[in-house]
Design a protein around this motif. Structure first.
Motif, PDB file in Angstrom:
ATOM      1  N   UNK A  86       0.833  -1.214   0.000  1.00  0.00           N
ATOM      2  CA  UNK A  86       0.000   0.000   0.000  1.00  0.00           C
ATOM      3  C   UNK A  86       0.865   1.260   0.000  1.00  0.00           C
ATOM      4  N   UNK A  87       1.920   1.253   0.808  1.00  0.00           N
ATOM      5  CA  UNK A  87       2.828   2.407   0.846  1.00  0.00           C
ATOM      6  C   UNK A  87       3.535   2.596  -0.491  1.00  0.00           C
ATOM      7  N   UNK A  88       3.906   1.490  -1.110  1.00  0.00           N
ATOM      8  CA  UNK A  88       4.534   1.548  -2.426  1.00  0.00           C
ATOM      9  C   UNK A  88       3.581   2.141  -3.461  1.00  0.00           C
ATOM     10  N   UNK A  89       2.328   1.716  -3.425  1.00  0.00           N
ATOM     11  CA  UNK A  89       1.329   2.234  -4.361  1.00  0.00           C
ATOM     12  C   UNK A  89       1.072   3.720  -4.144  1.00  0.00           C
ATOM     13  N   UNK A  90       1.015   4.120  -2.867  1.00  0.00           N
ATOM     14  CA  UNK A  90       0.769   5.536  -2.552  1.00  0.00           C
ATOM     15  C   UNK A  90       1.929   6.414  -3.005  1.00  0.00           C
ATOM     16  N   UNK A  91       3.142   5.851  -2.960  1.00  0.00           N
ATOM     17  CA  UNK A  91       4.337   6.646  -3.288  1.00  0.00           C
ATOM     18  C   UNK A  91       4.515   6.822  -4.789  1.00  0.00           C
ATOM     19  N   UNK A  92       3.961   5.917  -5.585  1.00  0.00           N
ATOM     20  CA  UNK A  92       4.149   6.001  -7.037  1.00  0.00           C
ATOM     21  C   UNK A  92       2.938   5.396  -7.733  1.00  0.00           C
ATOM     22  N   UNK A  93       1.896   6.210  -7.930  1.00  0.00           N
ATOM     23  CA  UNK A  93       0.663   5.713  -8.539  1.00  0.00           C
ATOM     24  C   UNK A  93       0.830   5.562 -10.042  1.00  0.00           C
ATOM     25  N   UNK A  94       0.136   4.582 -10.663  1.00  0.00           N
ATOM     26  CA  UNK A  94      -0.837   3.684 -10.047  1.00  0.00           C
ATOM     27  C   UNK A  94      -0.263   2.331  -9.605  1.00  0.00           C
ATOM     28  N   UNK A  95       0.949   1.966 -10.088  1.00  0.00           N
ATOM     29  CA  UNK A  95       1.409   0.593  -9.886  1.00  0.00           C
ATOM     30  C   UNK A  95       2.452   0.438  -8.788  1.00  0.00           C
ATOM     31  N   UNK A  96       2.882   1.539  -8.194  1.00  0.00           N
ATOM     32  CA  UNK A  96       3.771   1.438  -7.049  1.00  0.00           C
ATOM     33  C   UNK A  96       5.249   1.382  -7.388  1.00  0.00           C
ATOM     34  N   UNK A  97       6.048   1.567  -6.346  1.00  0.00           N
ATOM     35  CA  UNK A  97       7.494   1.497  -6.484  1.00  0.00           C
ATOM     36  C   UNK A  97       7.960   0.084  -6.807  1.00  0.00           C
ATOM     37  N   UNK A  98       7.110  -0.921  -6.531  1.00  0.00           N
ATOM     38  CA  UNK A  98       7.510  -2.298  -6.777  1.00  0.00           C
ATOM     39  C   UNK A  98       7.278  -2.745  -8.218  1.00  0.00           C
ATOM     40  N   UNK A  99       6.838  -1.834  -9.093  1.00  0.00           N
ATOM     41  CA  UNK A  99       6.749  -2.166 -10.510  1.00  0.00           C
ATOM     42  C   UNK A  99       8.152  -2.502 -11.017  1.00  0.00           C
ATOM     43  N   UNK A 100       8.296  -3.671 -11.627  1.00  0.00           N
ATOM     44  CA  UNK A 100       9.624  -4.136 -12.044  1.00  0.00           C
ATOM     45  C   UNK A 100       9.697  -4.377 -13.549  1.00  0.00           C
TER      46      UNK A 100
END
Length: 463
Positions: A86-100
């Protein structure tokens, strides 16, 4: 223009009489482990190059990606929690910082149901979509769906929920035909479509499928068992593994009922029950490594009969939104480690979700377990209940308030006896003290497109 992906797998109909959809399901576990560890090493190499999110996590843990060579090596790594996502998604919308993956390679977005907070938006590359289709097809095949089947879609088709479009895609991929009405269309439209198309299979949430079966005669003038359905496949909420609910579904529809389990962060479904109806098999061990966490000791424990714990998942073939050691919140019991069907994945039953669990005077209580006992007492009860957790957090030293609908034909003059019976059954079976309130049948809203919330945070205004 020629596309790599197709609606239907080219050899789908060749699998009709196969023992399983994919050979990995019936492969000996030592060979499965070798495949898993090969895929794990490849996934770690991919994340090392493409995932700043996990690069940071491993650096803080003092672990190098190259150190993760075996399933046991995963225990060197910290867990990934839903809050991290959730924190990852909030930090980098829409797919989050965990987009690889490169955003240009993302071809599809899906979303969680949002029942435990804001929806999680999940990115999929073309490879990811095909992998989701494959895993879900394995589940449906184990559940009894076959290429060429007509399948009435009773999960929600709205809100980006994985029970919607991805389920339709998986059915097309395996050669079945989806009847795309969805729970959002309501009981009337679904049942009329069932009468028109005469599907061999119906899929949906267990309580909603049960509701459809109960409404069939009122809406169509015929019983659900007269509609020609042979298979009911349920998932998305507890219920399919509760004997009273399963038996009632089978009685109403005159069809065999099996269940499946999954989660948006890993895929649509990857656990599925076979014809033995004795627990769900892990059917995608080449795509997911599963660990079993004992929440009391914090230790990883073997998948042995009788073991209970929380499922921990690591994706090992994922591009866009991979997760490592993801704490699913699904609390399961291992029912067995072998099966007549030949599948080698352990058989499990989902007891409930760890975030739903309540602690009543030191006893761990899952609302789904209470639901099971209430169902066992039909027809004196209507099988419908709600837990009222009107206290801070998840712990109480008082009796747990439970509201139970009496059976339609049950005499209200006997409510005191029913209350006493229920409180005794719950105390004996689940080791906690309940304070039961008996209410009229049909007090609570009937199941629909949304999942049923068994827990209320305030005592409702009752008629």
């Amino acid at each position: 223009m020629e596309y790599a992906m197709r609606y239907r797998r080219a050899d789908a109909f060749a699998k009709t009489n196969a023992k399983s959809w994919h050979e990995i399901e019936i492969t000996p576990l030592d060979a499965v482990r070798r495949i898993q560890e090969e895929n794990l090493v490849a996934q770690m190499a991919y994340l090392k190059e493409n995932s700043p999110f996990y690069q940071d996590i491993l650096a803080k843990a003092g672990v190098d990606f190259d150190d993760i060579r075996s399933i046991e090596d995963l225990q060197k790594l910290p867990y990934t929690y839903k809050t991290d996502i959730r924190e990852s998604l909030a930090a980098s919308k829409p797919f989050g910082l965990h987009l690889a993956a490169d955003p240009k390679d993302v071809v599809q977005m899906q979303a969680s149901s949002g029942t435990t907070g804001s929806p999680s938006y999940v990115a999929l590359t073309e490879s990811d979509v095909e992998m989701w289709n494959e895993m879900t097809a394995r589940c449906f095949f184990a559940n009894g769906v076959r290429p060429g089947d007509m399948v009435l879609h009773g999960f929600s088709l709205a809100k980006g929920f994985v029970g919607g479009i991805p389920v339709m895609q998986a059915l097309q991929y395996m050669g079945a035909v989806d009847v795309p009405i969805g729970a959002d269309g309501g009981a009337d439209r679904l049942l009329r479509a069932c009468a028109d198309t005469r599907p061999r299979c119906v899929i949906g949430a267990p309580n909603f499928v049960l509701h459809l079966g109960e409404k069939a005669e009122e809406i169509l003038g015929v019983k659900a068992s007269e509609l020609g359905v042979e298979r009911i496949i349920v998932g998305g909420e507890p219920g399919g593994g509760i004997p009273a609910i399963r038996n009632r579904i089978e009685e109403l529809w005159g069809a065999k009922c099996t269940e499946m389990l999954g989660g948006t962060d890993l895929g649509v479904a990857y656990w599925a029950e076979c014809d033995a109806q004795d627990g769900m098999h892990m059917v995608s061990m080449d795509h997911i490594i599963t660990e079993l966490l004992d929440p009391e000791t914090g230790n990883i424990i073997p998948f042995e009969e009788g073991a209970k714990g929380e499922m921990i998942y690591t994706a090992i073939t994922r591009q866009a939104s991979p997760v490592i050691r993801f704490r699913s919140g699904d609390f399961i019991e291992v029912l067995g480690t072998s099966c007549a069907c030949g599948r080698t994945g352990p058989k499990i039953r989902c007891v409930g979700r760890t975030d739903d669990m309540l602690i009543v005077r030191g006893a761990n209580v899952f609302p789904s377990a209470i639901h099971s006992i209430v169902n066992d007492m039909m027809p004196d009860t209507n099988g419908i209940m709600r837990v009222v957790a009107d206290f801070d957090g998840h712990t109480t030293q008082g009796a747990l308030k439970v509201i139970v609908e009496r059976g339609i034909a049950y005499d209200p003059a006997n409510d005191a006896a029913l209350k006493s019976q229920l409180e005794t059954r719950l105390r004996d079976a689940l080791v906690f003290k309940a304070d039961i309130t008996i209410v009229a049948a049909n007090t609570f809203e009937k199941p629909g497109a949304a999942k049923i919330a068994l827990t209320l945070r305030e005592f409702p205004d009752l008629p």
